[in-house]
Design a protein around this motif. Structure first.
Motif, mmCIF file in Angstrom:
data_model
loop_
_atom_site.group_PDB
_atom_site.id
_atom_site.type_symbol
_atom_site.label_atom_id
_atom_site.label_comp_id
_atom_site.label_asym_id
_atom_site.label_seq_id
_atom_site.Cartn_x
_atom_site.Cartn_y
_atom_site.Cartn_z
ATOM 1 N N MET A 1 -4.818 -19.164 32.988
ATOM 2 C CA MET A 1 -3.706 -19.541 33.854
ATOM 3 C C MET A 1 -4.095 -20.733 34.718
ATOM 4 N N LYS A 2 -3.124 -21.613 34.913
ATOM 5 C CA LYS A 2 -3.275 -22.741 35.828
ATOM 6 C C LYS A 2 -2.314 -22.497 36.984
ATOM 7 N N TYR A 3 -2.753 -22.819 38.185
ATOM 8 C CA TYR A 3 -1.931 -22.623 39.375
ATOM 9 C C TYR A 3 -1.682 -23.964 40.044
ATOM 10 N N LEU A 4 -0.433 -24.204 40.394
ATOM 11 C CA LEU A 4 -0.049 -25.438 41.056
ATOM 12 C C LEU A 4 0.721 -25.095 42.321
ATOM 13 N N ILE A 5 0.750 -26.043 43.245
ATOM 14 C CA ILE A 5 1.363 -25.821 44.544
ATOM 15 C C ILE A 5 2.207 -27.038 44.906
ATOM 16 N N ASP A 6 3.304 -26.786 45.593
ATOM 17 C CA ASP A 6 4.183 -27.849 46.078
ATOM 18 C C ASP A 6 4.473 -27.572 47.545
ATOM 19 N N ARG A 7 3.715 -28.242 48.392
ATOM 20 C CA ARG A 7 3.948 -28.133 49.832
ATOM 21 C C ARG A 7 5.072 -29.089 50.192
ATOM 22 N N PRO A 8 5.823 -28.804 51.256
ATOM 23 C CA PRO A 8 6.950 -29.672 51.610
ATOM 24 C C PRO A 8 6.547 -31.150 51.655
ATOM 25 N N GLY A 9 7.274 -31.945 50.863
ATOM 26 C CA GLY A 9 7.070 -33.391 50.866
ATOM 27 C C GLY A 9 5.911 -33.900 50.040
ATOM 28 N N THR A 10 5.217 -33.035 49.299
ATOM 29 C CA THR A 10 4.042 -33.515 48.565
ATOM 30 C C THR A 10 4.236 -33.596 47.059
ATOM 31 N N GLY A 11 5.139 -32.832 46.510
ATOM 32 C CA GLY A 11 5.263 -32.747 45.060
ATOM 33 C C GLY A 11 4.203 -31.799 44.504
ATOM 34 N N TRP A 12 4.316 -31.474 43.249
ATOM 35 C CA TRP A 12 3.410 -30.518 42.619
ATOM 36 C C TRP A 12 2.015 -31.084 42.455
ATOM 37 N N THR A 13 1.013 -30.292 42.823
ATOM 38 C CA THR A 13 -0.382 -30.659 42.609
ATOM 39 C C THR A 13 -1.138 -29.449 42.073
ATOM 40 N N TYR A 14 -2.161 -29.743 41.315
ATOM 41 C CA TYR A 14 -3.011 -28.700 40.739
ATOM 42 C C TYR A 14 -3.771 -27.991 41.848
ATOM 43 N N LEU A 15 -3.808 -26.666 41.796
ATOM 44 C CA LEU A 15 -4.509 -25.861 42.788
ATOM 45 C C LEU A 15 -5.794 -25.279 42.219
ATOM 46 N N ALA A 16 -5.698 -24.591 41.080
ATOM 47 C CA ALA A 16 -6.876 -23.926 40.510
ATOM 48 C C ALA A 16 -6.546 -23.409 39.111
ATOM 49 N N SER A 17 -7.590 -23.025 38.404
ATOM 50 C CA SER A 17 -7.458 -22.335 37.124
ATOM 51 C C SER A 17 -8.098 -20.971 37.261
ATOM 52 N N ASP A 18 -7.588 -20.024 36.511
ATOM 53 C CA ASP A 18 -8.208 -18.709 36.459
ATOM 54 C C ASP A 18 -9.538 -18.833 35.719
ATOM 55 N N THR A 19 -10.308 -17.796 35.752
ATOM 56 C CA THR A 19 -11.575 -17.771 35.027
ATOM 57 C C THR A 19 -11.343 -17.187 33.637
ATOM 58 N N PHE A 20 -12.344 -17.306 32.780
ATOM 59 C CA PHE A 20 -12.289 -16.659 31.475
ATOM 60 C C PHE A 20 -13.538 -15.835 31.320
ATOM 61 N N PRO A 21 -13.459 -14.542 31.147
ATOM 62 C CA PRO A 21 -12.215 -13.777 31.119
ATOM 63 C C PRO A 21 -11.514 -13.815 32.469
ATOM 64 N N ALA A 22 -10.258 -13.395 32.463
ATOM 65 C CA ALA A 22 -9.415 -13.485 33.660
ATOM 66 C C ALA A 22 -10.037 -12.733 34.834
ATOM 67 N N ASN A 23 -9.840 -13.288 36.010
ATOM 68 C CA ASN A 23 -10.313 -12.663 37.241
ATOM 69 C C ASN A 23 -9.674 -11.276 37.370
ATOM 70 N N PRO A 24 -10.447 -10.240 37.613
ATOM 71 C CA PRO A 24 -9.870 -8.903 37.742
ATOM 72 C C PRO A 24 -8.866 -8.774 38.890
ATOM 73 N N LYS A 25 -8.920 -9.698 39.853
ATOM 74 C CA LYS A 25 -7.945 -9.690 40.947
ATOM 75 C C LYS A 25 -6.618 -10.297 40.522
ATOM 76 N N GLY A 26 -6.523 -10.797 39.287
ATOM 77 C CA GLY A 26 -5.308 -11.460 38.840
ATOM 78 C C GLY A 26 -5.091 -12.739 39.615
ATOM 79 N N CYS A 27 -3.846 -13.159 39.718
ATOM 80 C CA CYS A 27 -3.583 -14.422 40.412
ATOM 81 C C CYS A 27 -3.680 -14.291 41.923
ATOM 82 N N ASP A 28 -3.875 -13.066 42.408
ATOM 83 C CA ASP A 28 -4.079 -12.854 43.845
ATOM 84 C C ASP A 28 -5.300 -13.627 44.341
ATOM 85 N N ALA A 29 -6.213 -13.954 43.441
ATOM 86 C CA ALA A 29 -7.393 -14.732 43.821
ATOM 87 C C ALA A 29 -7.040 -16.181 44.131
ATOM 88 N N GLU A 30 -5.869 -16.659 43.662
ATOM 89 C CA GLU A 30 -5.527 -18.079 43.800
ATOM 90 C C GLU A 30 -4.287 -18.358 44.639
#
Length: 110
Positions: free
Chosen positions: A67-96
């Protein structure tokens, strides 16, 4: 959520990747989108589309399953935030991302 959001998230991820990824699209059933406190978040896996280059194929071969996670803060547009690990983080996307959205998205486990 509109097709424009998916296109904007895809373009933002593709621009930051090395090599730049042009021939990608979100994997069906893996696109998550929402907002928390005025900030928008998206999470998805990407796959190649027809016309992909050899460099894109190699890049996504190594990084495409997570999984790839992206964020769009007001006025900034979409930017890359983080990628999950492989195998996936046991915390799920809650880690990001925000724990509230993570719970709504079933920890990004489709």
């Amino acid at each position: 959520m509109s097709a424009t959001v998916k296109a904007d998230v895809t373009a933002a991820y593709g621009k930051q990747a090395q090599p730049r990824l042009i021939h990608i699209t979100p994997v069906k059933g893996t696109f998550y989108y929402g907002s928390c406190d005025g900030t928008f978040y998206a999470g998805t896996r990407f796959q190649l589309t027809p016309g992909s280059t050899e460099a894109e194929q190699v890049a996504l071969q190594d990084d495409g399953a997570v999984m790839k996670y992206l964020i769009d803060r007001p006025g900034t547009g979409w930017t890359y935030l983080a990628s999950d690990t492989f195998p996936a983080n046991p915390k799920g996307c809650d880690a990001e991302i925000s724990s509230h959205l993570s719970a709504l998205w079933n920890d990004c486990r489709s």
